[in-house]
Design an enzyme around this catalytic site. Sequence first.
Site, mmCIF file in Angstrom:
data_model
loop_
_atom_site.group_PDB
_atom_site.id
_atom_site.type_symbol
_atom_site.label_atom_id
_atom_site.label_comp_id
_atom_site.label_asym_id
_atom_site.label_seq_id
_atom_site.Cartn_x
_atom_site.Cartn_y
_atom_site.Cartn_z
ATOM 1 N N SER A 179 -80.232 16.891 -38.990
ATOM 2 C CA SER A 179 -79.208 16.179 -38.022
ATOM 3 C C SER A 179 -78.272 15.381 -39.190
ATOM 4 O O SER A 179 -78.620 14.820 -40.352
ATOM 5 C CB SER A 179 -79.487 15.205 -37.248
ATOM 6 O OG SER A 179 -78.383 14.403 -36.766
ATOM 7 N N TYR A 183 -85.583 8.654 -33.900
ATOM 8 C CA TYR A 183 -84.987 10.204 -34.073
ATOM 9 C C TYR A 183 -84.073 9.813 -35.445
ATOM 10 O O TYR A 183 -84.638 10.993 -36.266
ATOM 11 C CB TYR A 183 -83.873 10.400 -33.117
ATOM 12 C CG TYR A 183 -83.231 11.696 -33.289
ATOM 13 C CD1 TYR A 183 -83.997 12.836 -32.956
ATOM 14 C CD2 TYR A 183 -82.038 11.711 -33.769
ATOM 15 C CE1 TYR A 183 -83.183 13.992 -33.080
ATOM 16 C CE2 TYR A 183 -81.242 12.869 -34.110
ATOM 17 C CZ TYR A 183 -81.714 13.854 -33.679
ATOM 18 O OH TYR A 183 -81.294 15.322 -33.870
HETATM 19 N N1 LIG Z 1 -77.639 18.679 -29.865
HETATM 20 C C1 LIG Z 1 -77.461 18.102 -31.011
HETATM 21 O O1 LIG Z 1 -76.504 17.142 -30.967
HETATM 22 C C2 LIG Z 1 -77.941 18.173 -32.310
HETATM 23 C C3 LIG Z 1 -77.478 17.257 -33.504
HETATM 24 C C4 LIG Z 1 -78.228 17.366 -34.530
HETATM 25 C C5 LIG Z 1 -79.635 17.840 -34.715
HETATM 26 N N2 LIG Z 1 -79.810 18.697 -33.516
HETATM 27 C C6 LIG Z 1 -81.448 19.113 -33.805
HETATM 28 O O2 LIG Z 1 -81.291 20.467 -33.394
HETATM 29 C C7 LIG Z 1 -82.500 20.883 -32.651
HETATM 30 C C8 LIG Z 1 -82.546 21.546 -31.630
HETATM 31 O O3 LIG Z 1 -82.182 20.804 -30.586
HETATM 32 P P1 LIG Z 1 -80.934 21.191 -29.275
HETATM 33 O O4 LIG Z 1 -79.836 20.188 -29.490
HETATM 34 O O5 LIG Z 1 -80.796 22.618 -29.415
HETATM 35 O O6 LIG Z 1 -81.778 20.331 -27.976
HETATM 36 P P2 LIG Z 1 -82.543 21.165 -26.869
HETATM 37 O O7 LIG Z 1 -81.777 22.147 -26.257
HETATM 38 O O8 LIG Z 1 -83.029 20.071 -26.273
HETATM 39 O O9 LIG Z 1 -83.763 22.098 -27.551
HETATM 40 C C9 LIG Z 1 -84.944 21.443 -28.205
HETATM 41 C C10 LIG Z 1 -85.700 22.691 -28.402
HETATM 42 O O10 LIG Z 1 -87.031 21.925 -28.893
HETATM 43 C C11 LIG Z 1 -88.141 22.574 -28.248
HETATM 44 N N3 LIG Z 1 -89.286 21.456 -28.382
HETATM 45 C C12 LIG Z 1 -89.210 20.096 -27.853
HETATM 46 N N4 LIG Z 1 -90.530 19.709 -28.028
HETATM 47 C C13 LIG Z 1 -91.509 20.709 -28.420
HETATM 48 C C14 LIG Z 1 -92.653 20.853 -28.901
HETATM 49 N N5 LIG Z 1 -93.503 19.880 -28.837
HETATM 50 N N6 LIG Z 1 -93.116 22.181 -29.271
HETATM 51 C C15 LIG Z 1 -92.318 23.071 -29.547
HETATM 52 N N7 LIG Z 1 -91.116 23.015 -29.158
HETATM 53 C C16 LIG Z 1 -90.513 21.771 -28.580
HETATM 54 C C17 LIG Z 1 -87.632 22.791 -26.743
HETATM 55 O O11 LIG Z 1 -88.414 23.685 -26.099
HETATM 56 P P3 LIG Z 1 -89.516 23.180 -24.982
HETATM 57 O O12 LIG Z 1 -89.157 22.136 -24.187
HETATM 58 O O13 LIG Z 1 -89.539 24.712 -24.223
HETATM 59 O O14 LIG Z 1 -90.857 23.184 -25.958
HETATM 60 C C18 LIG Z 1 -86.235 23.259 -26.937
HETATM 61 O O15 LIG Z 1 -86.107 24.535 -27.209
HETATM 62 C C19 LIG Z 1 -83.282 19.362 -32.838
HETATM 63 O O16 LIG Z 1 -84.210 19.528 -33.991
HETATM 64 C C20 LIG Z 1 -82.331 18.600 -32.880
HETATM 65 O O17 LIG Z 1 -82.785 17.278 -33.310
HETATM 66 C C21 LIG Z 1 -79.342 18.701 -32.287
#
Ligand SMILES: NC(=O)c1ccc[n+]([C@@H]2O[C@H](COP(=O)([O-])OP(=O)(O)OC[C@H]3O[C@@H](n4cnc5c(N)ncnc54)[C@H](OP(=O)(O)O)[C@@H]3O)[C@@H](O)[C@H]2O)c1
Length: 251
Positions: A138, A151
């Site tokens: 991130s 986080y």
């Molecule tokens: N959106 C943002 O603003 C942003 C910014 C910077 C970085 N990121 C990073 O991008 C990545 C994806 O996030 P996103 O924004 O796409 O959010 P999201 O839609 O909530 O996706 C998170 C994913 O992680 C999975 N997950 C959570 N806990 C898990 C576990 N214990 N085992 C396996 N899978 C797990 C969830 O799947 P299940 O619930 O089905 O397990 C879901 O597919 C994350 O690492 C996040 O930190 C996001």
Amino acid sequence: MKLTGNTILITGGTSGIGLGLALRLHEAGNKVIVAGRRKELLDEITAEHPGIDAFVLDVSDPASIARAADRVASSYPELNVLVNNAGIMLRENLLDPASLPVAEDHVTVNLLGTIRMTYAFLPLLTGKDGAAVMNVTSALAFVPLPITPTYNATKAALHSFSESLRVQLAQADAGVQVIEVAPPGVRTTMLDQEDNEDSMPLDDFLTETLDLLRERPDAKELVVERARFVRDAEANGSYDTVLAQLSGIGA
Ligand SMILES: NC(=O)c1ccc[n+]([C@@H]2O[C@H](COP(=O)([O-])OP(=O)(O)OC[C@H]3O[C@@H](n4cnc5c(N)ncnc54)[C@H](OP(=O)(O)O)[C@@H]3O)[C@@H](O)[C@H]2O)c1
């Protein structure tokens, strides 16, 4: 990393950035396997997108990771790319003891989950043509958003881990590229940002990120323009200003 002809496992592939990457990479001519905890979403994805495979994986559970590695070794021996994308992001109040389990969950999922996945899957990747590990960190690895302290800390740790991983793999001549993706705020359900005008539309983020990779297949970091002011803050002397800006969010 080449953009076609890979066999790619994406953790956290049930929604948001992981699912978006899965669909784009599938369309681009890669074999894509998505993994996550929500079986109903995995079933929907495989039904709607023939060719994408899926299995249940909980990265907080070492036994689940071991089963996933066994499954991949037998069913997808050609796997050459691991995308460590699974993550959680929740607010914490450091003065409220009830936030401690939230903090601990971040370490277990975001940090330990990625480290355990890396140990479990590196033996399957080394020696493969075009092998790569992509770690989704991130921009907040570089300047913290104070409402989500653990986080940010897990993402800063993952940045550091990715740096060491890249060096160790190079020194061992393992032939595995390490790519860090450091997104800005993106409109996913993470931290309820789906409709947040201040966050980047998911499609725009995916397009720009994959364009960066297309332009620089040997990239160490993929940082879209919108994340650069945070990524570069320390180097260009604007760290305090950016931290003050982030301190106003959600406070
Ligand atoms: N959106 C943002 O603003 C942003 C910014 C910077 C970085 N990121 C990073 O991008 C990545 C994806 O996030 P996103 O924004 O796409 O959010 P999201 O839609 O909530 O996706 C998170 C994913 O992680 C999975 N997950 C959570 N806990 C898990 C576990 N214990 N085992 C396996 N899978 C797990 C969830 O799947 P299940 O619930 O089905 O397990 C879901 O597919 C994350 O690492 C996040 O930190 C996001």
